[in-house]
Design a protein around this motif. Sequence first.
Motif, PDB file in Angstrom:
ATOM      1  N   ALA A  16       0.850  -1.188   0.000  1.00  0.00           N
ATOM      2  CA  ALA A  16       0.000   0.000   0.000  1.00  0.00           C
ATOM      3  C   ALA A  16       0.883   1.234   0.000  1.00  0.00           C
ATOM      4  CB  ALA A  16      -0.903   0.015   1.228  1.00  0.00           C
ATOM      5  N   GLU A  17       0.453   2.262  -0.710  1.00  0.00           N
ATOM      6  CA  GLU A  17       1.145   3.548  -0.666  1.00  0.00           C
ATOM      7  C   GLU A  17       0.425   4.412   0.362  1.00  0.00           C
ATOM      8  OE1 GLU A  17       3.066   4.993  -4.598  1.00  0.00           O
ATOM      9  OE2 GLU A  17       1.109   4.163  -5.107  1.00  0.00           O
ATOM     10  N   VAL A  18       1.190   4.928   1.294  1.00  0.00           N
ATOM     11  CA  VAL A  18       0.642   5.756   2.356  1.00  0.00           C
ATOM     12  C   VAL A  18       1.411   7.068   2.365  1.00  0.00           C
ATOM     13  CG1 VAL A  18       0.251   5.927   4.848  1.00  0.00           C
ATOM     14  CG2 VAL A  18       0.083   3.700   3.712  1.00  0.00           C
ATOM     15  N   ALA A  19       0.702   8.167   2.385  1.00  0.00           N
ATOM     16  CA  ALA A  19       1.353   9.482   2.385  1.00  0.00           C
ATOM     17  C   ALA A  19       2.101   9.707   3.705  1.00  0.00           C
ATOM     18  CB  ALA A  19       0.312  10.572   2.196  1.00  0.00           C
ATOM     19  N   VAL A  20       3.314  10.212   3.589  1.00  0.00           N
ATOM     20  CA  VAL A  20       4.102  10.597   4.763  1.00  0.00           C
ATOM     21  C   VAL A  20       4.635  12.005   4.522  1.00  0.00           C
ATOM     22  CG1 VAL A  20       4.800   8.246   5.378  1.00  0.00           C
ATOM     23  CG2 VAL A  20       6.245   9.578   3.850  1.00  0.00           C
ATOM     24  N   ASN A  21       4.914  12.729   5.592  1.00  0.00           N
ATOM     25  CA  ASN A  21       5.561  14.035   5.454  1.00  0.00           C
ATOM     26  C   ASN A  21       7.020  13.796   5.099  1.00  0.00           C
ATOM     27  OD1 ASN A  21       3.275  15.543   6.080  1.00  0.00           O
ATOM     28  ND2 ASN A  21       3.683  15.405   8.269  1.00  0.00           N
ATOM     29  N   TRP A  22       7.489  14.429   4.048  1.00  0.00           N
ATOM     30  CA  TRP A  22       8.831  14.184   3.552  1.00  0.00           C
ATOM     31  C   TRP A  22       9.519  15.517   3.313  1.00  0.00           C
ATOM     32  CZ3 TRP A  22      11.428   9.745   3.207  1.00  0.00           C
ATOM     33  CH2 TRP A  22      12.602   9.733   2.476  1.00  0.00           C
ATOM     34  N   THR A  23      10.762  15.621   3.732  1.00  0.00           N
ATOM     35  CA  THR A  23      11.549  16.819   3.491  1.00  0.00           C
ATOM     36  C   THR A  23      12.697  16.458   2.572  1.00  0.00           C
ATOM     37  OG1 THR A  23      11.007  17.648   5.697  1.00  0.00           O
ATOM     38  CG2 THR A  23      12.888  18.656   4.576  1.00  0.00           C
ATOM     39  N   GLU A  24      12.750  17.105   1.438  1.00  0.00           N
ATOM     40  CA  GLU A  24      13.820  16.842   0.469  1.00  0.00           C
ATOM     41  C   GLU A  24      15.086  17.523   0.950  1.00  0.00           C
ATOM     42  OE1 GLU A  24      15.094  14.712  -2.586  1.00  0.00           O
ATOM     43  OE2 GLU A  24      12.994  14.812  -2.057  1.00  0.00           O
ATOM     44  N   ILE A  25      16.202  16.826   0.869  1.00  0.00           N
ATOM     45  CA  ILE A  25      17.486  17.372   1.313  1.00  0.00           C
ATOM     46  C   ILE A  25      18.370  17.579   0.093  1.00  0.00           C
ATOM     47  CG2 ILE A  25      19.554  16.902   2.682  1.00  0.00           C
ATOM     48  CD1 ILE A  25      17.769  15.223   4.538  1.00  0.00           C
ATOM     49  N   GLU A  26      18.966  18.761  -0.002  1.00  0.00           N
ATOM     50  CA  GLU A  26      19.850  19.085  -1.119  1.00  0.00           C
ATOM     51  C   GLU A  26      21.051  18.148  -1.133  1.00  0.00           C
ATOM     52  OE1 GLU A  26      19.550  21.474  -3.566  1.00  0.00           O
ATOM     53  OE2 GLU A  26      17.529  21.781  -2.799  1.00  0.00           O
ATOM     54  N   GLY A  27      21.624  17.977  -2.307  1.00  0.00           N
ATOM     55  CA  GLY A  27      22.857  17.208  -2.407  1.00  0.00           C
ATOM     56  C   GLY A  27      22.645  15.770  -2.838  1.00  0.00           C
ATOM     57  N   SER A  28      21.636  15.483  -3.629  1.00  0.00           N
ATOM     58  CA  SER A  28      21.387  14.133  -4.110  1.00  0.00           C
ATOM     59  C   SER A  28      22.591  13.614  -4.883  1.00  0.00           C
ATOM     60  CB  SER A  28      20.150  14.120  -5.007  1.00  0.00           C
ATOM     61  OG  SER A  28      20.005  12.859  -5.602  1.00  0.00           O
ATOM     62  N   LYS A  29      22.846  12.331  -4.759  1.00  0.00           N
ATOM     63  CA  LYS A  29      23.939  11.697  -5.499  1.00  0.00           C
ATOM     64  C   LYS A  29      23.481  11.253  -6.883  1.00  0.00           C
ATOM     65  CE  LYS A  29      25.726   9.880  -1.206  1.00  0.00           C
ATOM     66  NZ  LYS A  29      25.872   8.677  -0.412  1.00  0.00           N
ATOM     67  N   LEU A  30      22.237  11.496  -7.215  1.00  0.00           N
ATOM     68  CA  LEU A  30      21.666  11.084  -8.489  1.00  0.00           C
ATOM     69  C   LEU A  30      22.164  11.986  -9.609  1.00  0.00           C
ATOM     70  CD1 LEU A  30      19.299   9.152  -9.578  1.00  0.00           C
ATOM     71  CD2 LEU A  30      17.974  11.246  -9.592  1.00  0.00           C
ATOM     72  N   VAL A  31      22.743  11.403 -10.639  1.00  0.00           N
ATOM     73  CA  VAL A  31      23.125  12.121 -11.848  1.00  0.00           C
ATOM     74  C   VAL A  31      22.068  11.740 -12.877  1.00  0.00           C
ATOM     75  CG1 VAL A  31      24.896  12.450 -13.601  1.00  0.00           C
ATOM     76  CG2 VAL A  31      25.563  11.921 -11.241  1.00  0.00           C
ATOM     77  N   PRO A  32      21.121  12.648 -13.171  1.00  0.00           N
ATOM     78  CA  PRO A  32      19.917  12.278 -13.912  1.00  0.00           C
ATOM     79  C   PRO A  32      20.106  11.377 -15.124  1.00  0.00           C
ATOM     80  CG  PRO A  32      19.734  14.531 -13.195  1.00  0.00           C
ATOM     81  CD  PRO A  32      21.122  14.058 -12.823  1.00  0.00           C
ATOM     82  N   PHE A  33      20.840  11.778 -16.129  1.00  0.00           N
ATOM     83  CA  PHE A  33      20.914  10.979 -17.352  1.00  0.00           C
ATOM     84  C   PHE A  33      21.499   9.605 -17.089  1.00  0.00           C
ATOM     85  CE2 PHE A  33      23.146   9.422 -21.104  1.00  0.00           C
ATOM     86  CZ  PHE A  33      22.085   9.339 -21.992  1.00  0.00           C
ATOM     87  N   TRP A  34      22.653   9.531 -16.460  1.00  0.00           N
ATOM     88  CA  TRP A  34      23.324   8.242 -16.241  1.00  0.00           C
ATOM     89  C   TRP A  34      22.558   7.372 -15.256  1.00  0.00           C
ATOM     90  CZ3 TRP A  34      26.100   7.333 -20.123  1.00  0.00           C
ATOM     91  CH2 TRP A  34      26.843   8.348 -20.736  1.00  0.00           C
ATOM     92  N   SER A  35      21.962   7.971 -14.248  1.00  0.00           N
ATOM     93  CA  SER A  35      21.182   7.197 -13.277  1.00  0.00           C
ATOM     94  C   SER A  35      19.940   6.615 -13.930  1.00  0.00           C
ATOM     95  CB  SER A  35      20.790   8.073 -12.095  1.00  0.00           C
ATOM     96  OG  SER A  35      21.948   8.518 -11.420  1.00  0.00           O
ATOM     97  N   TRP A  36      19.270   7.382 -14.785  1.00  0.00           N
ATOM     98  CA  TRP A  36      18.083   6.873 -15.472  1.00  0.00           C
ATOM     99  C   TRP A  36      18.458   5.732 -16.412  1.00  0.00           C
ATOM    100  CZ3 TRP A  36      16.371  12.448 -16.955  1.00  0.00           C
ATOM    101  CH2 TRP A  36      15.849  13.073 -15.830  1.00  0.00           C
ATOM    102  N   LEU A  37      19.598   5.874 -17.085  1.00  0.00           N
ATOM    103  CA  LEU A  37      20.073   4.824 -17.975  1.00  0.00           C
ATOM    104  C   LEU A  37      20.350   3.539 -17.179  1.00  0.00           C
ATOM    105  CD1 LEU A  37      20.519   5.087 -21.020  1.00  0.00           C
ATOM    106  CD2 LEU A  37      22.948   5.372 -20.547  1.00  0.00           C
ATOM    107  N   GLN A  38      21.037   3.678 -16.045  1.00  0.00           N
ATOM    108  CA  GLN A  38      21.347   2.532 -15.194  1.00  0.00           C
ATOM    109  C   GLN A  38      20.067   1.899 -14.646  1.00  0.00           C
ATOM    110  OE1 GLN A  38      24.505   1.127 -14.295  1.00  0.00           O
ATOM    111  NE2 GLN A  38      23.090  -0.457 -13.641  1.00  0.00           N
ATOM    112  N   MET A  39      19.112   2.726 -14.205  1.00  0.00           N
ATOM    113  CA  MET A  39      17.863   2.193 -13.666  1.00  0.00           C
ATOM    114  C   MET A  39      17.066   1.469 -14.746  1.00  0.00           C
ATOM    115  SD  MET A  39      16.503   4.898 -10.796  1.00  0.00           S
ATOM    116  CE  MET A  39      16.687   6.401 -11.708  1.00  0.00           C
ATOM    117  N   GLY A  40      17.044   2.022 -15.955  1.00  0.00           N
ATOM    118  CA  GLY A  40      16.350   1.355 -17.058  1.00  0.00           C
ATOM    119  C   GLY A  40      16.965  -0.002 -17.351  1.00  0.00           C
TER     120      GLY A  40
END
Length: 109
Positions: free
Chosen positions: A61-85
């Motif tokens: 089940a998906e349940v809403a939670v309060n979430w605070t985004e923290i700067e400094g993600s290690k995700l590199v969009p293009f390469w991370s999306w390629l790897q995840m795909g």
Amino acid sequence: MYGFHFLVWFFCVRGIKDTQCGFKLFTREAALKTFSSLHVERWAFDVELLYIAQCFKIPIAEVAVNWTEIEGSKLVPFWSWLQMGRDLIAIRLRYITGAWKLHSPHKTD
């Protein structure tokens, strides 16, 4: 992200809108069953975890939670999306071909 969500739905997990949410809660039994079969150790491990849970018919089940985004993600969009795909396709193919198997550990007290 729409493309990634489509690939998740098409290859692995149906019925979940946000597989990459950083917060997951498991019962002890569900954690033992799912984590003992986990193979992916990169960004797409969440998808494999949910795929395994669905294979074991563990309710999700998906349940809403309060979430605070923290700067400094290690995700590199293009390469991370390629790897995840690539990981999504690998998850599906490796389970279908039997290269990866689901483990059903003994129940603990």
